[in-house]
Design a protein around this motif. Structure first.
Motif, PDB file in Angstrom:
ATOM      1  N   HIS A   1       0.607  -0.913   0.041  1.00  0.00           N
ATOM      2  CA  HIS A   1      -0.289   0.106  -0.343  1.00  0.00           C
ATOM      3  C   HIS A   1       0.764   1.214  -0.235  1.00  0.00           C
ATOM      4  CE1 HIS A   1      -2.897  -2.895   1.198  1.00  0.00           C
ATOM      5  NE2 HIS A   1      -3.600  -2.362   0.799  1.00  0.00           N
ATOM      6  N   LYS A   2      -0.102   2.548  -0.585  1.00  0.00           N
ATOM      7  CA  LYS A   2       1.048   3.536  -0.488  1.00  0.00           C
ATOM      8  C   LYS A   2       0.478   4.126   1.039  1.00  0.00           C
ATOM      9  CE  LYS A   2       0.639   4.916  -5.323  1.00  0.00           C
ATOM     10  NZ  LYS A   2       0.683   5.461  -6.206  1.00  0.00           N
ATOM     11  N   HIS A   3       1.245   5.000   1.402  1.00  0.00           N
ATOM     12  CA  HIS A   3       1.365   5.749   2.633  1.00  0.00           C
ATOM     13  C   HIS A   3       1.393   7.149   2.460  1.00  0.00           C
ATOM     14  CE1 HIS A   3       1.706   2.288   4.686  1.00  0.00           C
ATOM     15  NE2 HIS A   3       2.254   1.813   3.978  1.00  0.00           N
ATOM     16  N   HIS A   4       0.661   7.606   2.421  1.00  0.00           N
ATOM     17  CA  HIS A   4       0.186   9.429   2.796  1.00  0.00           C
ATOM     18  C   HIS A   4       0.440   9.867   4.104  1.00  0.00           C
ATOM     19  CE1 HIS A   4      -1.830  10.172  -1.095  1.00  0.00           C
ATOM     20  NE2 HIS A   4      -1.123   9.382  -1.393  1.00  0.00           N
ATOM     21  N   ILE A   5       2.010  11.380   4.426  1.00  0.00           N
ATOM     22  CA  ILE A   5       1.808  12.040   5.985  1.00  0.00           C
ATOM     23  C   ILE A   5       1.078  13.525   5.104  1.00  0.00           C
ATOM     24  CG2 ILE A   5       3.239  12.531   7.043  1.00  0.00           C
ATOM     25  CD1 ILE A   5       4.522  10.730   7.103  1.00  0.00           C
ATOM     26  N   TYR A   6       0.429  13.836   6.228  1.00  0.00           N
ATOM     27  CA  TYR A   6      -0.230  15.063   5.742  1.00  0.00           C
ATOM     28  C   TYR A   6       0.344  15.975   6.484  1.00  0.00           C
ATOM     29  CZ  TYR A   6      -3.188  13.116   2.201  1.00  0.00           C
ATOM     30  OH  TYR A   6      -3.888  13.052   0.823  1.00  0.00           O
ATOM     31  N   ASN A   7       0.203  17.883   5.967  1.00  0.00           N
ATOM     32  CA  ASN A   7       0.851  18.467   6.680  1.00  0.00           C
ATOM     33  C   ASN A   7      -0.515  19.690   6.208  1.00  0.00           C
ATOM     34  OD1 ASN A   7       1.282  20.068   4.636  1.00  0.00           O
ATOM     35  ND2 ASN A   7       2.981  20.157   5.407  1.00  0.00           N
ATOM     36  N   GLU A   8      -0.624  21.000   6.658  1.00  0.00           N
ATOM     37  CA  GLU A   8      -2.007  21.658   6.340  1.00  0.00           C
ATOM     38  C   GLU A   8      -1.540  22.260   4.512  1.00  0.00           C
ATOM     39  OE1 GLU A   8      -3.177  26.534   7.927  1.00  0.00           O
ATOM     40  OE2 GLU A   8      -1.566  25.175   8.383  1.00  0.00           O
ATOM     41  N   THR A   9      -0.602  22.028   4.050  1.00  0.00           N
ATOM     42  CA  THR A   9      -0.598  22.631   3.103  1.00  0.00           C
ATOM     43  C   THR A   9      -0.854  21.126   1.653  1.00  0.00           C
ATOM     44  OG1 THR A   9       1.721  23.401   3.062  1.00  0.00           O
ATOM     45  CG2 THR A   9       0.368  24.950   3.685  1.00  0.00           C
ATOM     46  N   GLY A  10       0.305  19.797   1.787  1.00  0.00           N
ATOM     47  CA  GLY A  10       0.188  19.282   1.569  1.00  0.00           C
ATOM     48  C   GLY A  10       0.628  17.710   1.877  1.00  0.00           C
ATOM     49  N   PHE A  11       0.935  17.044   1.499  1.00  0.00           N
ATOM     50  CA  PHE A  11       1.801  15.905   1.444  1.00  0.00           C
ATOM     51  C   PHE A  11       2.855  15.068   1.081  1.00  0.00           C
ATOM     52  CE2 PHE A  11      -0.946  14.885  -1.615  1.00  0.00           C
ATOM     53  CZ  PHE A  11      -0.461  13.522  -2.450  1.00  0.00           C
ATOM     54  N   ALA A  12       3.298  14.071   1.958  1.00  0.00           N
ATOM     55  CA  ALA A  12       4.397  13.487   1.189  1.00  0.00           C
ATOM     56  C   ALA A  12       3.922  11.967   1.011  1.00  0.00           C
ATOM     57  CB  ALA A  12       5.182  13.266   2.545  1.00  0.00           C
ATOM     58  N   GLU A  13       4.542  11.399  -0.171  1.00  0.00           N
ATOM     59  CA  GLU A  13       3.701   9.952  -0.471  1.00  0.00           C
ATOM     60  C   GLU A  13       4.808   8.551  -0.278  1.00  0.00           C
ATOM     61  OE1 GLU A  13       0.928   8.310  -3.407  1.00  0.00           O
ATOM     62  OE2 GLU A  13       2.789   7.971  -4.697  1.00  0.00           O
ATOM     63  N   TYR A  14       4.705   7.686   0.501  1.00  0.00           N
ATOM     64  CA  TYR A  14       5.675   6.911   0.613  1.00  0.00           C
ATOM     65  C   TYR A  14       5.313   5.742   0.360  1.00  0.00           C
ATOM     66  CZ  TYR A  14       7.696  10.259   3.654  1.00  0.00           C
ATOM     67  OH  TYR A  14       8.437  11.658   4.049  1.00  0.00           O
ATOM     68  N   TYR A  15       6.300   4.723  -0.024  1.00  0.00           N
ATOM     69  CA  TYR A  15       6.283   3.409  -0.188  1.00  0.00           C
ATOM     70  C   TYR A  15       7.053   2.521   0.080  1.00  0.00           C
ATOM     71  CZ  TYR A  15       9.418   4.729  -4.493  1.00  0.00           C
ATOM     72  OH  TYR A  15      10.600   4.900  -5.093  1.00  0.00           O
ATOM     73  N   VAL A  16       6.951   1.350   0.280  1.00  0.00           N
ATOM     74  CA  VAL A  16       7.682   0.162   0.394  1.00  0.00           C
ATOM     75  C   VAL A  16       8.388  -0.404  -0.842  1.00  0.00           C
ATOM     76  CG1 VAL A  16       8.352  -1.730   2.116  1.00  0.00           C
ATOM     77  CG2 VAL A  16       6.414  -0.415   2.818  1.00  0.00           C
ATOM     78  N   ARG A  17       9.679  -0.508  -0.932  1.00  0.00           N
ATOM     79  CA  ARG A  17       9.898  -1.504  -2.465  1.00  0.00           C
ATOM     80  C   ARG A  17      11.482  -2.122  -1.365  1.00  0.00           C
ATOM     81  NH1 ARG A  17       5.646  -0.101  -3.992  1.00  0.00           N
ATOM     82  NH2 ARG A  17       5.696   0.885  -5.790  1.00  0.00           N
ATOM     83  N   ARG A  18      11.440  -3.310  -1.778  1.00  0.00           N
ATOM     84  CA  ARG A  18      12.057  -4.374  -1.175  1.00  0.00           C
ATOM     85  C   ARG A  18      12.945  -4.361  -0.228  1.00  0.00           C
ATOM     86  NH1 ARG A  18      15.755  -2.529  -6.429  1.00  0.00           N
ATOM     87  NH2 ARG A  18      14.921  -3.922  -7.748  1.00  0.00           N
ATOM     88  N   GLY A  19      12.013  -3.996   0.772  1.00  0.00           N
ATOM     89  CA  GLY A  19      12.016  -3.674   2.024  1.00  0.00           C
ATOM     90  C   GLY A  19      12.211  -2.803   2.919  1.00  0.00           C
ATOM     91  N   PHE A  20      12.371  -1.574   2.014  1.00  0.00           N
ATOM     92  CA  PHE A  20      13.023   0.144   2.854  1.00  0.00           C
ATOM     93  C   PHE A  20      11.543   0.989   2.011  1.00  0.00           C
ATOM     94  CE2 PHE A  20      17.009  -1.760   1.962  1.00  0.00           C
ATOM     95  CZ  PHE A  20      17.659  -1.638   2.702  1.00  0.00           C
ATOM     96  N   VAL A  21      11.227   1.596   2.583  1.00  0.00           N
ATOM     97  CA  VAL A  21      10.197   2.618   2.816  1.00  0.00           C
ATOM     98  C   VAL A  21      11.094   4.127   2.043  1.00  0.00           C
ATOM     99  CG1 VAL A  21       8.647   4.803   4.141  1.00  0.00           C
ATOM    100  CG2 VAL A  21       9.436   1.803   5.074  1.00  0.00           C
ATOM    101  N   MET A  22      10.574   3.964   0.680  1.00  0.00           N
ATOM    102  CA  MET A  22      11.216   5.406   0.406  1.00  0.00           C
ATOM    103  C   MET A  22      10.195   6.585  -0.359  1.00  0.00           C
ATOM    104  SD  MET A  22      13.743   3.368  -0.641  1.00  0.00           S
ATOM    105  CE  MET A  22      14.346   4.643  -2.408  1.00  0.00           C
ATOM    106  N   ARG A  23      10.185   7.684   0.052  1.00  0.00           N
ATOM    107  CA  ARG A  23       9.300   8.867  -0.178  1.00  0.00           C
ATOM    108  C   ARG A  23       9.522   8.698  -1.952  1.00  0.00           C
ATOM    109  NH1 ARG A  23      10.059  14.697   2.430  1.00  0.00           N
ATOM    110  NH2 ARG A  23       8.037  16.000   0.960  1.00  0.00           N
ATOM    111  N   GLU A  24       8.130   9.077  -2.567  1.00  0.00           N
ATOM    112  CA  GLU A  24       7.895   9.375  -3.808  1.00  0.00           C
ATOM    113  C   GLU A  24       8.506  10.586  -3.947  1.00  0.00           C
ATOM    114  OE1 GLU A  24       6.830   8.478  -7.679  1.00  0.00           O
ATOM    115  OE2 GLU A  24       6.579   7.593  -6.261  1.00  0.00           O
ATOM    116  N   THR A  25       8.679  10.967  -5.289  1.00  0.00           N
ATOM    117  CA  THR A  25       9.656  12.523  -5.849  1.00  0.00           C
ATOM    118  C   THR A  25       8.641  12.373  -7.064  1.00  0.00           C
ATOM    119  OG1 THR A  25      11.079  11.381  -6.805  1.00  0.00           O
ATOM    120  CG2 THR A  25      11.515  12.599  -4.801  1.00  0.00           C
ATOM    121  N   PRO A  26       8.650  13.829  -7.169  1.00  0.00           N
ATOM    122  CA  PRO A  26       7.733  14.024  -8.332  1.00  0.00           C
ATOM    123  C   PRO A  26       9.302  14.071  -9.507  1.00  0.00           C
ATOM    124  CG  PRO A  26       7.962  15.977  -7.155  1.00  0.00           C
ATOM    125  CD  PRO A  26       8.323  15.093  -6.052  1.00  0.00           C
TER     126      PRO A  26
END
Length: 104
Positions: free
Chosen positions: A79-104
């Motif tokens: 599953h994807k994971h989002h962390i929100y703040n007041e103005t936006g969010f960061a999206e994370y995903y798990v690959r090969r046992g590591f949590v990675m941040r999606e970059t635009p």
């Protein structure tokens, strides 16, 4: 949209389902100002197969994941994971046992 996920004092949490609907659930953490916890029974009721994204907010406004977030995200690697703040969010995903941040 992100401000509807965010609260200045408490971590809010929930799911975005595969049909696009947003579900907020009770944060069952003993320290909801700094951590979140979603009960396994709520996840089971919703159906893991129906969840596209797990989400929660950080009252601090920081969208970087905490150590608790890292280990929590590892529990749901499909599953994807989002962390929100007041103005936006960061999206994370798990690959090969590591949590990675999606970059635009």
């Amino acid at each position: 949209m992100s401000s509807s996920f965010w609260h200045p004092i408490l971590e809010r949490c929930g799911f975005i389902l595969k049909d696009g609907s947003v579900v907020e659930v009770e944060n069952e953490s003993a320290t909801p100002s700094s951590t979140f916890k979603i009960s396994e029974s709520v996840i089971e009721q919703t159906g893991l197969e129906n969840i596209a994204i797990f989400w929660h907010s950080h009252p601090s406004g920081d969208v970087n994941l905490s150590l608790d977030d890292y280990f929590n995200f590892l529990q749901y690697p499909d599953h994807k994971h989002h962390i929100y703040n007041e103005t936006g969010f960061a999206e994370y995903y798990v690959r090969r046992g590591f949590v990675m941040r999606e970059t635009p």
